[in-house]
Design an enzyme around this catalytic site. Sequence first.
Site, PDB file in Angstrom:
ATOM      1  N   LYS A 165     -44.332 -18.762  15.069  1.00 24.02           N
ATOM      2  CA  LYS A 165     -44.586 -19.782  16.094  1.00 24.02           C
ATOM      3  C   LYS A 165     -45.730 -20.703  15.664  1.00 24.02           C
ATOM      4  CE  LYS A 165     -45.777 -20.449  20.952  1.00 24.02           C
ATOM      5  NZ  LYS A 165     -45.904 -19.842  22.293  1.00 24.02           N
TER       6      LYS A 165
ATOM      7  N   HIS B 276       0.192 -17.616   1.958  1.00 20.89           N
ATOM      8  CA  HIS B 276      -0.176 -18.386   3.155  1.00 20.89           C
ATOM      9  C   HIS B 276      -0.193 -17.516   4.416  1.00 20.89           C
ATOM     10  CE1 HIS B 276      -0.032 -21.797   0.568  1.00 20.89           C
ATOM     11  NE2 HIS B 276       1.276 -21.782   0.435  1.00 20.89           N
TER      12      HIS B 276
END
Length: 513
Positions: free
Chosen positions: A135, A273
């Site tokens: 922070k 596929h």
Amino acid sequence: MTRALISVSDKTGIVAFAQALVAKGIEIISTGGTKKALEDAGVPTISVEDVTGFPEMMDGRVKTLHPLIHGGLLGRRDLPEHMSAMKEHNIVPIDFVVVNLYPFKETISKKDVTLADAIENIDIGGPSMLRSAAKNYASVTVITDPIDYDKVISELETTGATTFETRQALAAKVFRHTASYDALIAQYLTNVVGETEPEKLTLTYDLKQSLRYGENGHQTATFYQEPIAVPFSIASAVQLHGKELSYNNIKDADAAIRIAREFDEPAVVAVKHMNPCGVGIAENIDEAFDRCYAADPVSIFGGIVVANRPLDVATAEKLNSMFLEIVLAPSYSEEALAILTKKKNIRIMTLDFSAAKAGGKEFVSVLGGMLEQTQDINTDDVPSNWEVMTDRQPTEDEMKAMDFAWKIVKHVKSNAIVLANSKQTVGIGAGQMNRVGSVKIAIEQAEASNAIEGAVLASDAFFPMNDSVEYAAQHGIKAIVQPGGSIKDKDSIEMANKYGITMLKTNVRHFRH
């Protein structure tokens, strides 16, 4: 003097890093095992207790949770009132934090882990220090990953300080790290209490591979894996040879191993596929491949082949004669591997099939959200639970063939139709907008190879009309397996009886979208 607080579970590179800090005149605060490791290496340290004036207690649960620590991390150097408060309360700024957390992931990965062990390995002080430091990244350099040690030392040696950009990037990395850590804890405890629909879905994944592109060249893509390895998954497969995997390779390989795990006997699956183009089973893997190949010798070109048994020389020679993207098997004989690796680009992979039957949840992203479901594994979906819907009873061979076809149709994109005998697929119709369209495609393929005689038909969902049954009957199909449940089941049954077809009802649907 500038201070660094160092407390790490993963001590990789920490001694050299601490020595470099000390060489720059930075004072080291440490605790526990880290302090001992540094002092054993001759690195001078100050204990956290000496800083706080408060003893470590409760088996180490309380040691760094103190204003003299967090004030030193959170105090803003640019605010006079912060600096005044720090001076008033004898809080010394801490400008470097090097912390990585208790090994929670490693703990819960153990087969014999107890809940008590897991709880004790939930770090509290570590994340608190990391978050405080991150922070305040405007002033504090915070490091949680040993890979970043060299960059920090390089900047210190070059300019005497880390750059704002580096501190900001490291802070972002810290919050990713603590978020992932908390997500893993949340997942673990959610499973412990048996919550199936939590109000928050907390998932975390680790970067496995940056991909060259996505489904198409203009799309970017990345491959992430679950932090606790799933043994039977494409993420756990080991690549022995060939080019890097592509996005489409990974998707197709995932589809192929899902099919291969359906079979206890030697099986070979070819996928193109996301759909199987051929599946074969036999007494040995070489013969299983022959049947897989014969099912569709055209579509297998450029596809992915998965075997659920070690690959031998005979099979390797056949595979080497064609263009394939991936070959995957539990293992390879030395000679087989030598044959397959003659081709520079083919991807050769191994995967442990011993955990193939394990299920779990799967997730699919949609715009703005995520869908979750359990994998399509149903132990009750077996021939002994099927119902005969028609006048004619199935033969033993027809039952074996329908069992085989049913295992495969669940992996074909809906609307899905599979024609098969008891050993191989002979026709597959996938992804059509109406069911009879899939039936026609599958039958056309089977007839083209003169393989329709004796074939059975499996449908992933019920027949909404009797047209699919009639078309199949007109082309020689004598046995059908389907979920049933249509309001027009009666029409399909009557059509099957008209042509002397046996039709079985599974009461289980296998849509795959």
